[in-house]
Design an enzyme around this catalytic site. Sequence first.
Site, PDB file in Angstrom:
ATOM      1  N   LYS A   1       9.630   6.523  -1.428  1.00  0.00           N
ATOM      2  CA  LYS A   1       9.706   6.538  -2.892  1.00  0.00           C
ATOM      3  C   LYS A   1       8.875   7.659  -3.542  1.00  0.00           C
ATOM      4  CE  LYS A   1      10.986   1.767  -3.979  1.00  0.00           C
ATOM      5  NZ  LYS A   1      10.669   0.564  -4.749  1.00  0.00           N
TER       6      LYS A   1
ATOM      7  N   TYR B   1      11.475 -11.528  -4.066  1.00  0.00           N
ATOM      8  CA  TYR B   1      12.746 -12.245  -4.282  1.00  0.00           C
ATOM      9  C   TYR B   1      13.254 -12.954  -3.020  1.00  0.00           C
ATOM     10  CZ  TYR B   1      14.430  -7.793  -2.488  1.00  0.00           C
ATOM     11  OH  TYR B   1      14.610  -6.664  -1.733  1.00  0.00           O
TER      12      TYR B   1
ATOM     13  N   ASP C   1      13.269   0.470 -11.290  1.00  0.00           N
ATOM     14  CA  ASP C   1      12.459  -0.752 -11.104  1.00  0.00           C
ATOM     15  C   ASP C   1      11.753  -1.101 -12.411  1.00  0.00           C
ATOM     16  OD1 ASP C   1      12.988  -1.255  -8.449  1.00  0.00           O
ATOM     17  OD2 ASP C   1      11.263  -0.124  -7.700  1.00  0.00           O
TER      18      ASP C   1
ATOM     19  N   ARG D   1      -6.529  -5.776  -4.440  1.00  0.00           N
ATOM     20  CA  ARG D   1      -7.432  -5.918  -3.296  1.00  0.00           C
ATOM     21  C   ARG D   1      -8.283  -4.653  -3.144  1.00  0.00           C
ATOM     22  NH1 ARG D   1      -4.441  -6.609   2.352  1.00  0.00           N
ATOM     23  NH2 ARG D   1      -3.709  -4.536   1.728  1.00  0.00           N
TER      24      ARG D   1
HETATM   25  P1  NAP Z   1       3.207  -1.304  -1.802  1.00  0.00           P
HETATM   26  O1  NAP Z   1       3.360  -0.039  -2.546  1.00  0.00           O
HETATM   27  O2  NAP Z   1       2.971  -1.282  -0.332  1.00  0.00           O
HETATM   28  O3  NAP Z   1       1.985  -2.122  -2.503  1.00  0.00           O
HETATM   29  C1  NAP Z   1       1.593  -3.362  -2.013  1.00  0.00           C
HETATM   30  C2  NAP Z   1       0.562  -3.982  -2.958  1.00  0.00           C
HETATM   31  O4  NAP Z   1       0.277  -5.300  -2.482  1.00  0.00           O
HETATM   32  C3  NAP Z   1      -0.767  -3.245  -2.994  1.00  0.00           C
HETATM   33  O5  NAP Z   1      -1.344  -3.402  -4.260  1.00  0.00           O
HETATM   34  C4  NAP Z   1      -1.570  -3.986  -1.926  1.00  0.00           C
HETATM   35  O6  NAP Z   1      -2.956  -3.941  -2.134  1.00  0.00           O
HETATM   36  C5  NAP Z   1      -1.100  -5.406  -2.148  1.00  0.00           C
HETATM   37  N1  NAP Z   1      -1.245  -6.220  -0.952  1.00  0.00           N
HETATM   38  C6  NAP Z   1      -0.550  -6.099   0.217  1.00  0.00           C
HETATM   39  N2  NAP Z   1      -0.936  -7.050   1.087  1.00  0.00           N
HETATM   40  C7  NAP Z   1      -1.918  -7.763   0.475  1.00  0.00           C
HETATM   41  C8  NAP Z   1      -2.726  -8.857   0.859  1.00  0.00           C
HETATM   42  N3  NAP Z   1      -2.602  -9.422   2.082  1.00  0.00           N
HETATM   43  N4  NAP Z   1      -3.620  -9.348  -0.024  1.00  0.00           N
HETATM   44  C9  NAP Z   1      -3.752  -8.790  -1.245  1.00  0.00           C
HETATM   45  N5  NAP Z   1      -3.019  -7.742  -1.681  1.00  0.00           N
HETATM   46  C10 NAP Z   1      -2.112  -7.235  -0.833  1.00  0.00           C
HETATM   47  O7  NAP Z   1       4.461  -2.246  -1.989  1.00  0.00           O
HETATM   48  P2  NAP Z   1       5.430  -2.305  -3.283  1.00  0.00           P
HETATM   49  O8  NAP Z   1       6.520  -1.313  -3.134  1.00  0.00           O
HETATM   50  O9  NAP Z   1       4.573  -2.261  -4.496  1.00  0.00           O
HETATM   51  O10 NAP Z   1       6.075  -3.740  -3.115  1.00  0.00           O
HETATM   52  C11 NAP Z   1       5.347  -4.934  -3.363  1.00  0.00           C
HETATM   53  C12 NAP Z   1       6.298  -6.096  -3.454  1.00  0.00           C
HETATM   54  O11 NAP Z   1       7.069  -5.972  -4.644  1.00  0.00           O
HETATM   55  C13 NAP Z   1       7.356  -6.117  -2.326  1.00  0.00           C
HETATM   56  O12 NAP Z   1       6.907  -6.911  -1.291  1.00  0.00           O
HETATM   57  C14 NAP Z   1       8.595  -6.706  -2.981  1.00  0.00           C
HETATM   58  O13 NAP Z   1       8.663  -8.085  -2.682  1.00  0.00           O
HETATM   59  C15 NAP Z   1       8.332  -6.542  -4.457  1.00  0.00           C
HETATM   60  N6  NAP Z   1       9.358  -5.682  -5.092  1.00  0.00           N
HETATM   61  C16 NAP Z   1      10.347  -6.321  -5.761  1.00  0.00           C
HETATM   62  C17 NAP Z   1      11.330  -5.584  -6.407  1.00  0.00           C
HETATM   63  C18 NAP Z   1      12.410  -6.309  -7.146  1.00  0.00           C
HETATM   64  O14 NAP Z   1      13.373  -5.672  -7.566  1.00  0.00           O
HETATM   65  N7  NAP Z   1      12.292  -7.615  -7.341  1.00  0.00           N
HETATM   66  C19 NAP Z   1      11.302  -4.184  -6.376  1.00  0.00           C
HETATM   67  C20 NAP Z   1      10.259  -3.548  -5.678  1.00  0.00           C
HETATM   68  C21 NAP Z   1       9.302  -4.318  -5.030  1.00  0.00           C
HETATM   69  P3  NAP Z   1      -3.865  -2.727  -1.549  1.00  0.00           P
HETATM   70  O15 NAP Z   1      -3.761  -1.639  -2.550  1.00  0.00           O
HETATM   71  O16 NAP Z   1      -5.218  -3.327  -1.436  1.00  0.00           O
HETATM   72  O17 NAP Z   1      -3.268  -2.377  -0.204  1.00  0.00           O
END
Ligand code: NAP
Length: 284
Positions: free
Chosen positions: A66, A225, A102, A150
Site C-alpha cells: 500500500k 470484518y 478505505d 501499542r
Molecule cells: P497495519 O498497518 O499492519 O497496522 C496494524 C496496527 O495494529 C498497528 O497499529 C499495530 O500496532 C496494531 N497491532 C497489531 N497487533 C497488535 C497487538 N497484538 N496488540 C496491539 N496492537 C496491535 O495493518 P492495517 O492495514 O492497519 O490493518 C489493520 C486491520 O484493519 C486489519 O487487520 C483489517 O482487519 C482491518 N482493515 C479493515 C478494512 C475494511 O475495509 N473493513 C480495510 C483495511 C483494514 P503497532 O504500531 O504497535 O505495531
Amino acid sequence: MEVCYLIGYPVGHSMSAVMHNAAFRELGLDYRYELRPVKPEELGAFVATRLREPDVRGASVTIPHKVSIIGHLDEIDRVARGIGAVNMIVNDGGRLKGYNTDSLGAFQALEEVYGDLEGSKVVLIGAGGAARAIGYSLATTVEELVILNRTIKRAHDLVKGLSNLPDRSAAISAHPLTREHLENAIFNANILINATPLGMSPKTDETPVDGDLLGPNLLVFDSVYNPPRTRFLREAEEAGARTLSGIRMLVYQGAASFRLWTGRDAPEGLMARAVEEELGGGQL
Ligand code: NAP
C-alpha cells in the site's frame, strides 16, 4: 473483457473478489476481478509489464504494497497522498493513478450508523494503514480524536501528519494503548474504533478493549470484518453499545473503487450480501 487485479502478498482468500465479481455480473459488465500474488521484489516489474496494458482497468492494493506502490504510479490522488497509502489504482490509457478508498469507506459506514459526525468525540485504536485512512477521514469533521497505539511513536507520527491538515477540525492526541489510557479516553467518547487486527480470524478470542470499559453511550466500530461479529463487538453489544462491523467499510471502499473503474454506481446491497454469505451469514 477488462481485468481488475488484487495485488498483495499473500492474497489468500479475498472478500474483494467475491464482492466485485458479483457486482460485475449483476450489472452485466464485461469485467473480471482476479487475485494476483505479487512479491515485494516483483512489484516494479508487474506494474511496468502488466498493469499498464489496455485490457487492465486497474487494481486493488493490499499488504505489503500500500505504501511502496506509490513510487511506481504516475499520479496520486490528494486523499491518498495525505494518508500516505494507496489501496486502489485506475489505468487510463496506460497512465496509472492511485487512490485511497478505505478512508471514504470508513467515513460513509460511520456516518450512516452514527449520523452527523460533526462535534463527535472519537477514540481510535491503532496507527497502521487502516487507522491512518480512518483518522484522515475523521480529522476534518469530528471535534476530538484520541489515538491509542501499542507503539507510541507510530501514534505520535500519525498525530503529526493529521495535525498538518489545512481543514482539520479535531483536537488530536496520542497515548500508549494501556487500560488506564483507554479508560480515560472512552469516558469522554461517543465513538470507539478498532483499527488493529486484534480479534481477527483465527485469533478470535482477542480483543483490543476489556468489555467492562464499554458502555451504552458508545458506537463501537470494529474495522475487522472476519469474523463479522468479533469478541469486541459482542462485548460492546452486551454492554448496551451500538455496534458496526468492518463489512460496511469493506463494501463502501469497494463500491468507491467500483465507481472509479466502471463509472457506474455499485450495487452495494448485493456486494454486502456476497461478503456476508462468504463469511457464513454474519450481519452488517
Ligand atoms: P497495519 O498497518 O499492519 O497496522 C496494524 C496496527 O495494529 C498497528 O497499529 C499495530 O500496532 C496494531 N497491532 C497489531 N497487533 C497488535 C497487538 N497484538 N496488540 C496491539 N496492537 C496491535 O495493518 P492495517 O492495514 O492497519 O490493518 C489493520 C486491520 O484493519 C486489519 O487487520 C483489517 O482487519 C482491518 N482493515 C479493515 C478494512 C475494511 O475495509 N473493513 C480495510 C483495511 C483494514 P503497532 O504500531 O504497535 O505495531
